[in-house]
Design an enzyme around this catalytic site. Structure first.
Site, short mmCIF file in Angstrom:
data_model
loop_
_atom_site.label_atom_id
_atom_site.label_comp_id
_atom_site.label_asym_id
_atom_site.label_seq_id
_atom_site.Cartn_x
_atom_site.Cartn_y
_atom_site.Cartn_z
N PRO A 84 13.47 44.80 20.42
CG PRO A 84 14.26 44.81 18.26
CD PRO A 84 13.32 45.51 19.18
CD GLU A 85 14.81 43.74 26.11
OE1 GLU A 85 13.64 43.72 26.41
OE2 GLU A 85 15.71 43.65 26.94
CE LYS B 95 19.63 37.04 31.11
NZ LYS B 95 20.32 36.80 32.38
NE ARG C 204 34.41 27.77 31.01
CZ ARG C 204 34.67 28.99 31.46
NH1 ARG C 204 33.78 29.62 32.16
NH2 ARG C 204 35.82 29.55 31.21
NE ARG D 248 25.81 34.13 39.88
CZ ARG D 248 26.37 32.93 39.97
NH1 ARG D 248 27.61 32.79 40.34
NH2 ARG D 248 25.68 31.85 39.69
#
Length: 282
Positions: A12-13, A68, A120, A272
């Site tokens: 898990p992360e 993700k 958003r 970025r």
DNA sequence: AGTGCGACCCGAACGC
DNA sequence: TGCGTTCGGGTCGCAC
């Protein structure tokens, strides 16, 4: 109940997404879906009618994750969901007023809803047939996660060897390492003592090792924080973001480096914001 | 093929 | 005070 193995041997992360996955897995499985409202259909990759048709009378069997991407398992399909930066899932009573930022509402037969909330409107959802999971670009492209045994210094060195762009850019590339975002990449490079502007091909094996270890340390801490916020999930949740107080460089422009006292710099890399210590990161 | 950049969004932060 | 402008976050798609 939190020890489910999903899609291979990953630990898990990716604290935020993993926290949501674990929590929802305890809350919404095997409940009959009796209603679907789509209040903002541009976040769907499917036709709205198809999206609704598949979900109605279906049920969530399991919730998985790759990088993700959250993967809700249905009877014959998967619902892929990416939260981007501000997406959240809430479980609410079906009678509760719909708030301004709730865009997708899935109602169960016990008068509760799973509501997708995103100020958003950046998140995305997509329903696919089960057989297509590993052929779906979003999933197929994902590289190894920081806790994967496959993510070795040799693997990284190989991926990096012909890259001419800055290391920061490569660490954001989900096809190489899956799961690091802008904030974590700054933190990983700080911990690894590597300048974010370094040409990727110049990163040596020792430094690859530091990157991998750094990513594990950062993410372990982050998921620990995710673990503490899990407790705050009640009937309607929110979660996310206890990690901020541990940031060493990100958002610290003009402040002193905790290690050497140098002023933290902020620059743009690949469009970025990038924060780093010129003195500590070579 | 690899690389860079604009578009997608809108609330918050900033500038005047 | 109130207005307008800028910024950011992850990913895709397009241009070179």
């Amino acid at each position: 109940m939190y020890d489910k193995i999903y899609l291979g041997d990953n630990m898990p992360e990716l604290a935020e997404v993993e926290t949501v996955r674990r929590t929802l897995n305890n809350r919404i499985l095997h409940k009959k879906i009796v209603g679907v409202k789509v209040l903002y259909n541009k976040m769907l990759d499917n036709e709205e009618e198809y999206f609704k048709k598949i979900l109605i009378n279906n049920e969530f069997i399991d919730i998985l994750r790759v990088g993700k991407w959250l993967i809700f398992e249905l009877k014959e399909h998967y619902l892929l969901s990416h939260l981007r930066m501000e997406g959240k899932y809430f479980i609410k009573n079906s009678l509760d007023e719909i708030s301004k930022h709730e865009h997708i509402i899935i109602s169960f037969d016990d008068n509760t809803d799973l509501r997708y909330h995103d100020t958003r409107k950046f998140g995305r959802m997509k329903i696919i047939e089960k057989k297509d999971l590993y052929e779906t670009p979003e999933i197929k492209k994902q590289g190894y996660e920081p806790f994967s045994k496959e993510l070795t210094p040799s693997y990284l060195l190989d991926k990096f060897k012909n890259k001419k762009n800055p290391i920061k850019t490569c660490l954001l590339d989900q096809e190489i390492i899956s799961g690091l975002g802008n904030i974590y990449v700054d933190e990983v490079l700080y911990l690894s003592k590597i300048n974010p502007l370094r040409k990727t091909s110049s990163i040596n094996k020792k430094e690859c090792e530091r990157i991998i270890n750094g990513a594990k340390i950062i993410l372990e801490k982050a998921i620990e924080e995710g673990g503490t916020t899990i407790k705050s999930y009640t009937s309607s949740l929110g979660v996310i973001g206890n990690y901020q107080k541990y940031l060493k460089v990100h958002k610290r422009e003009g402040e002193k480096c905790y290690n050497c006292g140098e002023i933290i710099k902020r620059i743009k890399i690949g469009g970025r914001s990038t924060y780093y210590c010129e003195k500590c990161q070579k």
